[in-house]
Write a protein that holds these residues in place. Structure first.
Motif, PDB file in Angstrom:
ATOM      1  N   UNK A 344       0.814  -1.218   0.000  1.00  0.00           N
ATOM      2  CA  UNK A 344       0.000   0.000   0.000  1.00  0.00           C
ATOM      3  C   UNK A 344       0.842   1.261   0.000  1.00  0.00           C
ATOM      4  N   UNK A 345       1.939   1.243   0.765  1.00  0.00           N
ATOM      5  CA  UNK A 345       2.825   2.414   0.823  1.00  0.00           C
ATOM      6  C   UNK A 345       3.454   2.681  -0.541  1.00  0.00           C
ATOM      7  N   UNK A 346       3.934   1.608  -1.200  1.00  0.00           N
ATOM      8  CA  UNK A 346       4.584   1.778  -2.506  1.00  0.00           C
ATOM      9  C   UNK A 346       3.582   2.301  -3.531  1.00  0.00           C
ATOM     10  N   UNK A 347       2.375   1.743  -3.508  1.00  0.00           N
ATOM     11  CA  UNK A 347       1.372   2.167  -4.489  1.00  0.00           C
ATOM     12  C   UNK A 347       0.924   3.606  -4.227  1.00  0.00           C
ATOM     13  N   UNK A 348       0.926   4.013  -2.980  1.00  0.00           N
ATOM     14  CA  UNK A 348       0.586   5.407  -2.675  1.00  0.00           C
ATOM     15  C   UNK A 348       1.622   6.356  -3.247  1.00  0.00           C
ATOM     16  N   UNK A 355      -5.732   1.391  -5.452  1.00  0.00           N
ATOM     17  CA  UNK A 355      -5.092   0.127  -5.078  1.00  0.00           C
ATOM     18  C   UNK A 355      -4.395   0.243  -3.723  1.00  0.00           C
ATOM     19  N   UNK A 356      -3.762   1.388  -3.490  1.00  0.00           N
ATOM     20  CA  UNK A 356      -3.081   1.595  -2.212  1.00  0.00           C
ATOM     21  C   UNK A 356      -4.076   1.501  -1.061  1.00  0.00           C
ATOM     22  N   UNK A 357      -5.201   2.177  -1.202  1.00  0.00           N
ATOM     23  CA  UNK A 357      -6.219   2.154  -0.146  1.00  0.00           C
ATOM     24  C   UNK A 357      -6.770   0.747   0.055  1.00  0.00           C
ATOM     25  N   UNK A 358      -6.963   0.016  -1.040  1.00  0.00           N
ATOM     26  CA  UNK A 358      -7.468  -1.358  -0.935  1.00  0.00           C
ATOM     27  C   UNK A 358      -6.506  -2.225  -0.126  1.00  0.00           C
ATOM     28  N   UNK A 383      -2.230   5.848   9.755  1.00  0.00           N
ATOM     29  CA  UNK A 383      -1.548   7.061   9.302  1.00  0.00           C
ATOM     30  C   UNK A 383      -1.385   7.074   7.786  1.00  0.00           C
ATOM     31  N   UNK A 384      -1.037   5.934   7.206  1.00  0.00           N
ATOM     32  CA  UNK A 384      -0.898   5.869   5.741  1.00  0.00           C
ATOM     33  C   UNK A 384      -2.243   6.148   5.068  1.00  0.00           C
ATOM     34  N   UNK A 385      -3.308   5.636   5.653  1.00  0.00           N
ATOM     35  CA  UNK A 385      -4.654   5.881   5.114  1.00  0.00           C
ATOM     36  C   UNK A 385      -4.997   7.371   5.224  1.00  0.00           C
ATOM     37  N   UNK A 386      -4.626   7.988   6.349  1.00  0.00           N
ATOM     38  CA  UNK A 386      -4.880   9.431   6.540  1.00  0.00           C
ATOM     39  C   UNK A 386      -4.223  10.251   5.436  1.00  0.00           C
ATOM     40  N   UNK A 387      -2.980   9.910   5.072  1.00  0.00           N
ATOM     41  CA  UNK A 387      -2.259  10.684   4.068  1.00  0.00           C
ATOM     42  C   UNK A 387      -2.930  10.567   2.699  1.00  0.00           C
ATOM     43  N   UNK A 388      -3.387   9.370   2.358  1.00  0.00           N
ATOM     44  CA  UNK A 388      -4.095   9.203   1.080  1.00  0.00           C
ATOM     45  C   UNK A 388      -5.392   9.999   1.100  1.00  0.00           C
ATOM     46  N   UNK A 389      -6.110   9.921   2.218  1.00  0.00           N
ATOM     47  CA  UNK A 389      -7.373  10.664   2.327  1.00  0.00           C
ATOM     48  C   UNK A 389      -7.140  12.164   2.203  1.00  0.00           C
ATOM     49  N   UNK A 390      -6.035  12.659   2.775  1.00  0.00           N
ATOM     50  CA  UNK A 390      -5.712  14.085   2.668  1.00  0.00           C
ATOM     51  C   UNK A 390      -5.493  14.467   1.209  1.00  0.00           C
ATOM     52  N   UNK A 391      -4.781  13.628   0.465  1.00  0.00           N
ATOM     53  CA  UNK A 391      -4.538  13.900  -0.950  1.00  0.00           C
ATOM     54  C   UNK A 391      -5.808  13.767  -1.786  1.00  0.00           C
ATOM     55  N   UNK A 392      -6.796  13.072  -1.245  1.00  0.00           N
ATOM     56  CA  UNK A 392      -8.067  12.919  -1.947  1.00  0.00           C
ATOM     57  C   UNK A 392      -9.073  14.000  -1.550  1.00  0.00           C
ATOM     58  N   UNK A 393      -8.648  14.942  -0.703  1.00  0.00           N
ATOM     59  CA  UNK A 393      -9.507  16.079  -0.375  1.00  0.00           C
ATOM     60  C   UNK A 393     -10.230  15.993   0.945  1.00  0.00           C
ATOM     61  N   UNK A 394      -9.874  15.016   1.802  1.00  0.00           N
ATOM     62  CA  UNK A 394     -10.549  14.887   3.095  1.00  0.00           C
ATOM     63  C   UNK A 394     -10.179  16.050   4.010  1.00  0.00           C
ATOM     64  N   UNK A 395     -11.078  16.380   4.930  1.00  0.00           N
ATOM     65  CA  UNK A 395     -10.827  17.428   5.926  1.00  0.00           C
ATOM     66  C   UNK A 395     -10.652  16.795   7.303  1.00  0.00           C
ATOM     67  N   UNK A 396     -10.180  17.580   8.275  1.00  0.00           N
ATOM     68  CA  UNK A 396      -9.967  17.134   9.657  1.00  0.00           C
ATOM     69  C   UNK A 396      -8.927  16.014   9.769  1.00  0.00           C
ATOM     70  N   UNK A 397      -8.090  15.861   8.750  1.00  0.00           N
ATOM     71  CA  UNK A 397      -7.073  14.816   8.803  1.00  0.00           C
ATOM     72  C   UNK A 397      -6.051  15.124   9.901  1.00  0.00           C
TER      73      UNK A 397
END
Length: 606
Positions: A344-348, A355-358, A383-397
């Motif tokens: 997941x880290x490499x794919x991110x 795929x990374x999130x999956x 934490x890795x999921x948080x970073x992907x979510x931040x790049x996808x536009x999530x708030x309150x990360x």
């Protein structure tokens, strides 16, 4: 029992430390407490617990103010009262303070006499196997070490270790056990460098090595985040095995090599890590290794390849290992979860977020089932999921990241390289959200914390420094940022190699600094070099390649080359879109603003 500790020999005053110039503020507190003491003695009488407590506080202030002679007088007076009141617990605490002052004065024999009294009191109060006894044994060990009596020091620390094992079992990660192991390691290295007692007593020395103490000490340092120190102990053991023990079991040697490789990776020495892993795998192949051994080696080598920027090679190794683990263990095993996490880290990094999130969510599901919510691996995956979510536009990360960091600190302590990494992530989140000032403060905290453990030349220190430089570029502090980027470039080339993606991003940042300073030819040259390395590393359609195009387009705009600026920035935006970057992402917003600026500036020029 305490008469010997309370007796002050005639030579004590001549040997004591001279009073240094004290602090006026502390002296005011001393004068105030001395006045209060006189009132207390009048109201409560001399032999009262409050009087003894005030005398101990007075001793602490006097010692802090550099007046050790009167500090000792105050402690001895407190001890007389505590003895009269038959308060052994308070006596033990006062004696510890007295011994500490003697140690600061390098009055080691007096300190040992005091600790002898402390031991008698604590054994009567708590019995022989209690953590307080281990604490005192460790203090005695440090006194012996300061005297250069390393055999006696080692003996006391090992006695402390046995007491703690009686209290806590073989739980080596317990803070008190870990602290004792650290002391043993310090004595070992000091003795080795001095070539004294243990070296001369060969049987004891070999027994110390044979019992696996170097491994245990290394583990204690690793748990604390002192990876380089831990690495030193294991490399020491490896050298001893090579020099003195040709019959050492090969399977154990392979395990040591794997451990050294892992610590090398954590210490940022990636090429050496691969060499150790390959040596270990070679031994296992000659012994006849199984699928699990091969898969484990693939995971470890694949992780190093990821750090070195060989992302496709890393994925091939990790995905191959995943297949082997799933065949051996099924789908709900910790090795499967760990490998999914790494994939997941490499794919991110390759910006394949779906795929990374999956992979990360699959890893998290297994980890929660096996370890529960507050396990370190679970927190790292979140934490890795948080970073992907931040790049996808999530708030309150940022709030989520800080909550995870607080859980890490409960498990690891306030300062640890893992906590520093989470601070780094938190700084990146704030940068992405446009909170530059807050980000810089957090990134500085990350850098300073990691420096305690890994120094300044680690690749993660370079990343932290680079992010601070990026905020400097945003504030148009080009010269200072360029100087920072040069330092980053040196570290990255040294630790990651010449053709790493992070080298490309650093060159691009240097190009932006040169462009801002009016050095246009140099800026174009840096952008072209960065583009070549980035495309070689991650292909044509990675957002980092898009960043370089946008930066280069901005330089064209500075030169009023509007058509080139528009074409180059549009190429960058097209790459962002191909990577499915959110239109709310700061990169998309800033590049879109640049296109609008091109239109305005071109109209003004016309």
């Amino acid at each position: 029992d305490v008469n010997s500790a309370m007796w002050t020999p005639p030579s004590m005053l001549s040997l004591s430390t001279k009073r240094r110039n004290g602090s006026p503020k502390i002296q005011i507190r001393i004068d105030s407490l001395e006045g209060s003491l006189e009132v207390q003695k009048t109201e409560l009488g001399y032999y009262h617990a409050t009087i003894a407590t005030s005398l101990v506080h007075l001793a602490l202030l006097r010692a802090e103010n550099g007046d050790t002679d009167t500090a000792i007088d105050s402690i001895l007076e407190a001890l007389r009262i505590q003895k009269e009141l038959r308060d052994p617990q308070s006596m033990a605490q006062s004696l510890h303070l007295l011994a500490d002052i003697y140690c600061r004065q390098e009055q080691y024999d007096l300190a040992l006499r005091v600790y002898s009294d402390v031991q008698r009191i604590e054994r009567r109060l708590c019995g022989p196997d209690h953590p307080v006894n281990a604490n005192t044994l460790n203090k005695i060990g440090r006194v012996y070490a300061n005297q250069g009596l390393f055999y006696q020091a080692m003996e006391k620390h090992q006695q402390a270790l046995q007491v703690l094992k009686a209290c806590f079992g073989e739980h080596l990660s317990h803070p008190a056990v870990s602290e004792t192991l650290i002391h043993i390691g310090e004595v070992y290295y000091r003795e080795r460098n001095s070539l004294s007692t243990i070296r001369n007593n060969a049987d004891d020395y070999k027994k110390f090595i044979a019992t696996g103490m170097l491994d245990i000490i290394a583990r204690a340092h690793e748990d604390r985040g002192s990876y380089k120190i831990a690495l030193g102990f294991l490399e020491e053991k490896l050298q001893l095995i090579k020099n003195e023990n040709s019959d050492f079991p090969k399977d154990q040697l392979a395990r040591i090599l794997y451990n050294i490789g892992t610590l090398s990776c954590k210490s940022g020495v990636f090429l050496e890590a691969i060499d150790y892993y390959e040596q270990a795998l070679d031994i296992q192949v000659r012994l006849g290794c199984n699928e699990v051994d091969v898969a484990t080696a693939k995971v470890l080598i694949g992780t190093v390849e990821y750090h070195l920027g060989q992302y496709r090679k890393s994925l091939n190794l990790l995905e191959g290992a995943l297949t082997l683990f799933e065949r051996q263990f099924g789908s709900d095993h910790e090795a499967v979860a760990d490998t999914l996490h790494r994939i997941g880290i490499v794919k991110a990094v390759l910006w394949n977020h779906d795929d990374a999130m999956d992979n990360l969510e699959r890893a998290l599901k297994i980890q929660l089932k096996l370890f529960g919510e507050n396990d370190l691996e679970v927190l790292n995956t979140r934490l890795e999921i948080c970073w992907i979510e931040m790049n996808e536009g999530a708030t309150n990360v940022a709030l989520h990241v800080r909550g995870i960091m607080q859980k890490q600190q409960k498990l690891l302590g306030e300062a640890h390289p893992i906590v520093a990494d989470t601070l780094l992530l938190l700084g990146k989140v704030h940068l992405l959200a446009g909170n530059g000032s807050k980000a810089v403060k957090i990134l500085q905290d990350s850098f300073n914390m990691r420096e305690q453990f890994l120094g300044r030349d680690h690749s993660l220190q370079a990343e932290t420094f680079h992010l601070i430089a990026l905020e400097g570029i945003r504030r148009e502090k080009f010269q200072h940022s360029l100087s920072m980027c040069r330092s980053v470039l040196n570290i990255r080339r040294e630790t990651l190699g010449e053709r790493h993606l992070e080298v490309a991003t650093t060159l691009s940042s240097m190009g932006r600094c040169c462009a801002g300073s009016g050095k246009f030819a140099q800026a174009f040259q840096l952008f072209d070099e960065a583009l070549q390395i980035a495309q070689e590393s991650v292909g044509e359609n990675h957002p980092c390649v898009g960043d370089i195009y946008v930066a280069k387009g901005s330089l064209h705009l500075r030169k009023c080359q509007f058509r080139s600026a528009k074409e180059t920035i549009e190429k960058g935006i097209e790459i962002y879109k191909t990577a499915d970057m959110s239109r709310h992402h700061i990169r998309m917003k800033e590049s879109t603003k640049l296109l609008e600026k091109i239109v305005r500036d071109e109209m003004l020029c016309v």
